[in-house]
Design an enzyme around this catalytic site. Sequence first.
Site, short mmCIF file in Angstrom:
data_model
loop_
_atom_site.label_atom_id
_atom_site.label_comp_id
_atom_site.label_asym_id
_atom_site.label_seq_id
_atom_site.Cartn_x
_atom_site.Cartn_y
_atom_site.Cartn_z
N SER A 86 7.79 9.62 11.53
CA SER A 86 6.65 9.38 10.64
C SER A 86 7.07 9.44 9.19
CB SER A 86 5.55 10.43 10.90
OG SER A 86 4.60 10.39 9.85
N ASP A 100 2.56 -0.76 11.78
CA ASP A 100 1.22 -1.23 11.40
C ASP A 100 0.94 -2.65 11.87
OD1 ASP A 100 0.62 1.18 10.17
OD2 ASP A 100 1.49 0.53 8.26
N LYS A 152 0.83 -1.20 0.00
CA LYS A 152 0.00 0.00 0.00
C LYS A 152 0.87 1.26 0.00
CE LYS A 152 -2.63 0.71 3.82
NZ LYS A 152 -2.48 2.09 4.33
N SER A 153 1.87 1.30 0.88
CA SER A 153 2.75 2.48 0.95
C SER A 153 3.42 2.75 -0.39
CB SER A 153 3.88 2.24 1.95
OG SER A 153 3.44 2.39 3.24
N ARG A 187 2.96 5.97 -3.39
CA ARG A 187 4.11 6.74 -3.87
C ARG A 187 4.31 6.56 -5.36
NH1 ARG A 187 4.32 5.68 1.41
NH2 ARG A 187 5.76 6.79 2.80
N GLY A 194 -5.13 7.70 5.56
CA GLY A 194 -4.23 8.69 6.14
C GLY A 194 -3.04 8.97 5.23
N LYS A 241 -3.95 5.90 14.93
CA LYS A 241 -4.11 5.19 13.66
C LYS A 241 -5.59 5.17 13.29
CE LYS A 241 0.25 4.54 13.00
NZ LYS A 241 0.92 5.26 11.92
N ARG A 246 -7.01 -3.17 10.03
CA ARG A 246 -6.10 -4.10 10.72
C ARG A 246 -6.75 -4.70 11.98
NH1 ARG A 246 -2.07 -3.38 7.20
NH2 ARG A 246 -1.51 -1.26 6.66
C1 S3P Z 1 2.86 4.93 6.13
C2 S3P Z 1 3.51 5.25 7.28
C3 S3P Z 1 3.03 4.87 8.63
C4 S3P Z 1 2.01 3.75 8.56
C5 S3P Z 1 0.99 3.97 7.49
C6 S3P Z 1 1.64 4.11 6.13
C7 S3P Z 1 3.39 5.41 4.86
O1 S3P Z 1 2.44 5.98 9.24
O2 S3P Z 1 1.36 3.61 9.80
O3 S3P Z 1 0.07 2.89 7.44
O4 S3P Z 1 2.96 4.92 3.79
O5 S3P Z 1 4.26 6.28 4.88
P1 S3P Z 1 3.34 7.06 10.02
O6 S3P Z 1 4.45 7.39 9.14
O7 S3P Z 1 2.45 8.24 10.26
O8 S3P Z 1 3.75 6.36 11.28
#
Ligand code: S3P
Length: 427
Positions: free
Chosen positions: A163, A311, A19-20, A24, A91, A338, A387
């Site tokens: 973060s 996570d 997902k991350s 991007r 988020g 979260k 989750r």
């Molecule tokens: C993420 C970073 C994390 C993670 C989120 C995805 C990202 O959050 O909890 O699910 O894709 O950069 P934080 O960076 O706010 O801890």
Amino acid sequence: MEFGAAGPLRGRLGVPGDKSISHRALMLAAMARGRSVIHGLSGGSDVAATAAALRAMGVRIQAREGGWTVDGVGTGCLLQPGGALDMANSGTSARLLIGLLASHPLIAGFTGDASLSRRPMARVIEPLERLGADIAAPARRLPLIVRGRCPAVPLTHRMVVPSAQVKSALLLAALNISGVTTIVEPVATRDHSERMLARFGADISVEGPEIRLRGEAELKPCALRVPGDPSAAAFLLVAALVVPGSEVTVENVGTNVYRTGLFDLLREMGADLSFANVHEEGGEPVADVTARHSVLSGIDVPPDIAPRMIDEFPIFFVAAAFARGATRTCGLGELRFKESDRLATMAAGLRAIGVRVEETTEGLTIEGSGGEPIAGGTSIPSRLDHRIAMSFAVAGLHARAPVTVDDMRPADTSFPGFETLLRSLAP
Ligand code: S3P
């Protein structure tokens, strides 16, 4: 949805794209000029929210047989959206896109669902205001309005909360800022943005805790393959560890060191976890990961591992509920911000299914069953948190009475098809 005791879980399978990395990939492809092709993009609704927002700002994104194509418009060239951008539950979409737009000459509203509208945005708003953006957010949460600044000023920013989202928001803003933006990250977090910026040809350097990005560089479109999401694989692998007789392999899982804290901890607890076919794909390490049923031993979790498994705590707490002895965690205050307050939600849910849990302001202490089934027999609210939903589904697989999860739909944000896949492992 009911999840009851299952026979041994067996299988070899894949999970959705990370997902991350998917967020991007879409955003950087949008900033390149020309067509990028992305394979293995996450099909979850979080990444769909990012795609929809980029489309609303003039980026053509299409699903094709051979992968997704993104016709990038070039840095600084997003168009004014016609209405508010709906971030749904995501988020990452919200924080990263607020960053991206902060240095564009645009005005955009951001909205989200009830869960996202409770989450703190001050952590991105404050540094982005310093570079010149005007962000109207009376409650420091969504809904908010970004009035981007162009030209904005390059910053040197020292991270306050570890973060990756905040770091990435600043890096995305920096793409359209003339000069060098510097981010100092005392506690390292996932580095997918840095790796991918380099792949797209950005002028980025990382030396120890300092990340430097020179803005106004032309990003070059590229072909990318997104690895399987280790945070999704975690649910299937922990399920295999706790259900007697199981052996499950998840293929092509991302094994970036900033994402594998869970695997390290589980091994320390005695888990039989092995990596095979270790290689690199699209600038990220990947492997096939196999989990075999293991009776785990409780441990004291060092808080400095948190950024490497941020996570994974909900499913880790489930693993701890089946361990021999107590597992203690501390320094996890971030989990309260979260998709739900994950310390409170997990503590309440685990207690309801018969696990002894003590909740402090910054962690949980969990008394494990020593590998025996837990009681189960009740319904757990998933609270718009994917989750949480998936963690309690896994807990039900080794319980004396089934665990009901009131709403499994949140799983679609990161792992569409989770329930079918999980059930297919114990036909
Ligand atoms: C993420 C970073 C994390 C993670 C989120 C995805 C990202 O959050 O909890 O699910 O894709 O950069 P934080 O960076 O706010 O801890």
